[in-house]
Each structure stands twice: as structure tokens, then as C-alpha cells.
Design a protein around this motif. Structure first.
Motif, short mmCIF file in Angstrom:
data_model
loop_
_atom_site.label_atom_id
_atom_site.label_comp_id
_atom_site.label_asym_id
_atom_site.label_seq_id
_atom_site.Cartn_x
_atom_site.Cartn_y
_atom_site.Cartn_z
N VAL A 237 2.37 -6.65 -42.16
CA VAL A 237 2.18 -5.22 -42.38
C VAL A 237 3.03 -4.44 -41.38
N ALA A 238 3.81 -3.46 -41.88
CA ALA A 238 4.68 -2.66 -41.02
C ALA A 238 3.83 -1.75 -40.13
N LEU A 239 4.00 -1.87 -38.83
CA LEU A 239 3.25 -1.07 -37.86
C LEU A 239 4.03 0.17 -37.45
N MET A 240 5.33 0.04 -37.32
CA MET A 240 6.23 1.14 -36.98
C MET A 240 7.64 0.65 -37.25
N SER A 241 8.62 1.51 -37.05
CA SER A 241 10.02 1.13 -37.23
C SER A 241 10.81 1.54 -36.00
N VAL A 242 11.87 0.82 -35.76
CA VAL A 242 12.79 1.13 -34.66
C VAL A 242 14.19 1.30 -35.25
N VAL A 243 14.81 2.43 -34.95
CA VAL A 243 16.15 2.71 -35.45
C VAL A 243 17.14 2.54 -34.30
N PRO A 244 18.02 1.55 -34.36
CA PRO A 244 19.07 1.42 -33.33
C PRO A 244 20.14 2.48 -33.58
N VAL A 245 20.09 3.58 -32.84
CA VAL A 245 20.97 4.72 -33.10
C VAL A 245 22.43 4.42 -32.75
N ASP A 246 22.68 3.31 -32.08
CA ASP A 246 24.07 2.95 -31.77
C ASP A 246 24.68 2.07 -32.86
N GLN A 247 23.90 1.78 -33.90
CA GLN A 247 24.38 0.95 -35.01
C GLN A 247 24.29 1.75 -36.32
N VAL A 248 25.04 2.82 -36.41
CA VAL A 248 25.03 3.65 -37.61
C VAL A 248 26.41 3.64 -38.24
N TRP A 249 26.46 3.97 -39.51
CA TRP A 249 27.71 4.06 -40.25
C TRP A 249 27.57 5.21 -41.26
N VAL A 250 28.58 5.45 -42.04
CA VAL A 250 28.58 6.54 -43.01
C VAL A 250 28.82 5.94 -44.39
N ASN A 251 27.99 6.34 -45.33
CA ASN A 251 28.20 6.01 -46.74
C ASN A 251 28.77 7.25 -47.42
N ALA A 252 30.03 7.18 -47.80
CA ALA A 252 30.71 8.29 -48.48
C ALA A 252 30.80 7.97 -49.96
N ASN A 253 30.33 8.88 -50.80
CA ASN A 253 30.30 8.66 -52.23
C ASN A 253 31.49 9.38 -52.88
N PHE A 254 32.52 8.62 -53.18
CA PHE A 254 33.72 9.18 -53.78
C PHE A 254 33.62 9.13 -55.30
N LYS A 255 34.23 10.10 -55.95
CA LYS A 255 34.29 10.09 -57.40
C LYS A 255 35.12 8.90 -57.87
N GLU A 256 34.82 8.44 -59.08
CA GLU A 256 35.56 7.29 -59.59
C GLU A 256 37.05 7.59 -59.75
N SER A 257 37.40 8.85 -59.86
CA SER A 257 38.82 9.22 -59.96
C SER A 257 39.50 9.26 -58.60
N GLN A 258 38.74 9.06 -57.51
CA GLN A 258 39.31 9.12 -56.17
C GLN A 258 39.51 7.75 -55.52
N ILE A 259 38.98 6.70 -56.10
CA ILE A 259 38.96 5.41 -55.41
C ILE A 259 40.21 4.58 -55.66
#
Length: 396
Positions: A237-259
Motif C-alpha cells: 500500500v502506497a504510504l507517500m511518494s518521493v519526487v527526486p527533483v534533480d531527475q526531471v525531463w520535459v515531454n514536448a508534444n509535437f504535431k505529426e507534421s513537425q516530427i
């Protein structure tokens, strides 16, 4: 012939009337040049505002059941890796641990007794063999003296009975030895089955006691705490969560005409709505997803209908950021980003074709559990095995 010379006032008026036309033409030329430059720049770049910060949300769970007695962190608190977060009531686990230690000590001593019994029976077998040998010699001598009348038939019969009893005693002792040897043959004290079972139970008890203290698997910021003091929790059972803020990235959603021109390894400039435009993040494309966002949604769209309307699809592109820039200007999960990719270099691959050689993410909070348990087992066995060591193989 009369020549009319225009007055200075008329000349000035004529120049003034042509000035707006020249300014308009100049403005049009500048606009065309700007559009051409923008078009040329656009050929070597792709941008989107549909981009968001993403990262790992590491759940903190328990591997044993128990009642929560202490919580060492709350939402927004920073926590180090392997730092204690939640404490469970350890009374039952301590009792089981002490019982397992006693059972292992008892198993070691009983195993030692079995080895000693084998050695004792070996000595008895040798003694029985001597009895048989003596009884056989006595019978032979009396048979030699029987013709001279020096020994009566009754004595010879009695000596024969003694030999039979000695042989029977030897057989019984050998059978008893075989039974004892079946429990210890081809083993040592540390590989005795009863000792191995008791040692495994002690390891289980030690690890169960150790797991009443729940540690943070990674360093980061605590979020989504749901556990409460006094709560009876179950494993998983999940008690809490920990977010490693030094391990982040960006998900960029490009149009299919841009890739079409997007490649792995292309440089990226990013700006976050949370910071001023002067704060620029730099990143690199590390992967393009295997499908569009709608393809992996919970309920993918079904377009096989008569009223179909084409909707431009978007493909998630993962962008790695520079750690030093994240440390200087921390990002939170879900923040909006504006992304611009330099597509001038199109020599990189479109899809990843190699797998990771090392674990991408890992934790070491469980690394020493078995080693520490083995140390406890070794200590208990060493305290109860005595100074003498049982032989590995016992043969007649």
C-alpha cells in the motif's frame, strides 16, 4: 518664349506628398525581408508550447504489515536516500526474531549431538567387532579341545551362543549407526538440514524486524502523504511518494507534421512559464515516443465512423535537461514549457535502437539486508558450535 520656374513652396509641398509613399514601400520591403528570414529560420527549427515537465514519482510502500507508530516526514519536506520515513510497531517482530535465534542455537546443538552419537556408535561397532572376534576365537579353541575331553559339550554350546549374541549385537549396532549416519552423512555442522532451516527462519525474522522501519528509496521531496499514525497498513500500500527533483525531463508534444526533421541528439532551448524569459534551459532530444498520445490513452479514439473529422495528432518527444541548470532553477512536475528545437543537424537516429547497459534508476536501501542477516546467523552458529568441528564424512 517664357519659362516658368516653380516656387520653393511648391517644391517642398511635392516632396512632402511623396514621403508617405516611400515610407510605405520601405515598410513593405522590411516586412518581406523579415518574413523571408523567419521562413528560413523556421526551416531549421521546430517549436511548441505543448510541453510539460515530467519526472519520477517514487512510491514509498511497506513490505510487511504493521501499525504505524511514527512518521518522520511530511509533504514538501526534503528527504535523503535511505532516511527513515515511517516506523511500525516492532514488538511482534522482535519476539519472532528472538525465537528464531533460540531455534537456530538449539538446532546447532542438536546437530552436534547427532554427530557425537555417530562417533559413539562407531566406537560401539568397533567394540562389537572385538566381541565377535573374541567369541569366535573362544569357540575355535574349545572345538580343538573337545576331542581330548578337556572341554564339555555344554561349555562349547554356551560359547557358540555367546558368539551368536555378539554377532547379533554387532548387527544391531551397525543398523543404529546407519540410522544416525542418514541424518548427518555428507554434511557439516553448517550444512546440516536442520541448521539450514533454522538459519533461514532467522534470516526471515531479522529481515521482517528490519522492515518495520521504512526508508526512503531515493532523495527528493515528499508528496502525496496518506499514511497516519495508528494506521494498520498492509504490504504494497502506497504510504507517500518521493519526487527526486534533480531527475526531471520535459515531454514536448509535437504535431505529426513537425516530427519529420526531429532527430535524437538535437539541441533544444526551453523556457518555463514559472520563470522570466531571461531564464533559458538547454536540453537534448533523447527519444521520440512509439506512438501518439491518443494511441496510448485509456480509451483510444475509434475513427471508423461516418462522421469522421480529422484531428491533428501529437507525438511525445522526451528532452533531457542539464543538471546544473535544474539545480540553479528548480522545476516542478507539470510545469508548462516552451520548446524550440534546432533541426539543422538531421544526422541523428529517429528511434532508439540500443538498450540501457545499466539500470536507469535504482535504489540501494535493500542492498545489505541479506548480508546483515547472514552476519546474525554466523554469530549465533559460532556461539553454539563449540570448539570441535564435526567431520564432513563419517565412514565405517
Amino acid at each position: 518664349m517664357t519659362t516658368t520656374t516653380p516656387s520653393p513652396a511648391a517644391t517642398t509641398q511635392q516632396r512632402t506628398s511623396h514621403r508617405p509613399t516611400l515610407l510605405l514601400i520601405l515598410a513593405i520591403v522590411l516586412m518581406v525581408v523579415a518574413l523571408c528570414v523567419a521562413y528560413l529560420l523556421k526551416l531549421d527549427s521546430e517549436s511548441t508550447d505543448d510541453a510539460y515537465v515530467d519526472g519520477n514519482v517514487v512510491q514509498v510502500t511497506s513490505q510487511v504489515s504493521g501499525t504505524v507508530t511514527a512518521i518522520n516526514g511530511d509533504n514538501t519536506d526534503h528527504v535523503d536516500s535511505n532516511a527513515p520515513l515511517v516506523t511500525l510497531n516492532a514488538v511482534d517482530a522482535e519476539i519472532q526474531y528472538e525465537r528464531a535465534q533460540s531455534n537456530l542455537a538449539r538446532a546447532v546443538r542438536l546437530a552436534r549431538t547427532e554427530y557425537y552419537q555417530v562417533q559413539q556408535l562407531l566406537a560401539e561397532v568397533e567394540q562389537r567387532r572385538n566381541d565377535v572376534r573374541k567369541a569366535r576365537d573362544d569357540l575355535r579353541r574349545r572345538n580343538q579341545l573337545a576331542d581330548s575331553g578337556a572341554v564339555s559339550r555344554e561349555e562349547i554350546s554356551h560359547t557358540a551362543d555367546v558368539l551368536k549374541n555378539a554377532i547379533a549385537g554387532l548387527d544391531g549396532t551397525q543398523h543404529a549407526l546407519s540410522i544416525r549416519r542418514a541424518m548427518v552423512d555428507d554434511t557439516t555442522l553448517r550444512t546440516h538440514p536442520d541448521v539450514l532451516v533454522a538459519a533461514s527462519n532467522l534470516r526471515d525474522a531479522y529481515i521482517a524486524l528490519h522492515r518495520t522501519q521504512i526508508y526512503s528509496p531515493v532523495a527528493g521531496v515528499i508528496t502525496k502523504r496518506s499514511v497516519q499514525v495508528g494506521q494498520k497498513i498492509s504490504p504494497g500500500v502506497a504510504l507517500m511518494s518521493v519526487v527526486p527533483v534533480d531527475q526531471v525531463w520535459v515531454n514536448a508534444n509535437f504535431k505529426e507534421s513537425q516530427i519529420e526533421d526531429l532527430r535524437i541528439g538535437q539541441p533544444v532551448e526551453l523556457r518555463a512559464d514559472a520563470y522570466s524569459r531571461s531564464v533559458i534551459f538547454h536540453g537534448t532530444i533523447i527519444g521520440l515516443d512509439a506512438g501518439t498520445g491518443s494511441a496510448f490513452s485509456l480509451m483510444p479514439a475509434q475513427n471508423a465512423t461516418g462522421n469522421w473529422i480529422k484531428v491533428t495528432q501529437r507525438v511525445p518527444v522526451r528532452i533531457a535537461l542539464r543538471p546544473q541548470e535544474i539545480a540553479q532553477n528548480p522545476l516542478r512536475l507539470g510545469l508548462s514549457m516552451r520548446v524550440s528545437v534546432d533541426t539543422s543537424d538531421r544526422n541523428g537516429p529517429v528511434l532508439n535502437k540500443t538498450g540501457a547497459q545499466q539500470p536507469v534508476y535504482s535504489t540501494e536501501i535493500f542492498k545489505n539486508e541479506l548480508k546483515d542477516a547472514n552476519d546474525v546467523v554466523e554469530r549465533v552458529i559460532g556461539a553454539n558450535e563449540g570448539s570441535d568441528h564435526a567431520p564432513k564424512n563419517l565412514k565405517l
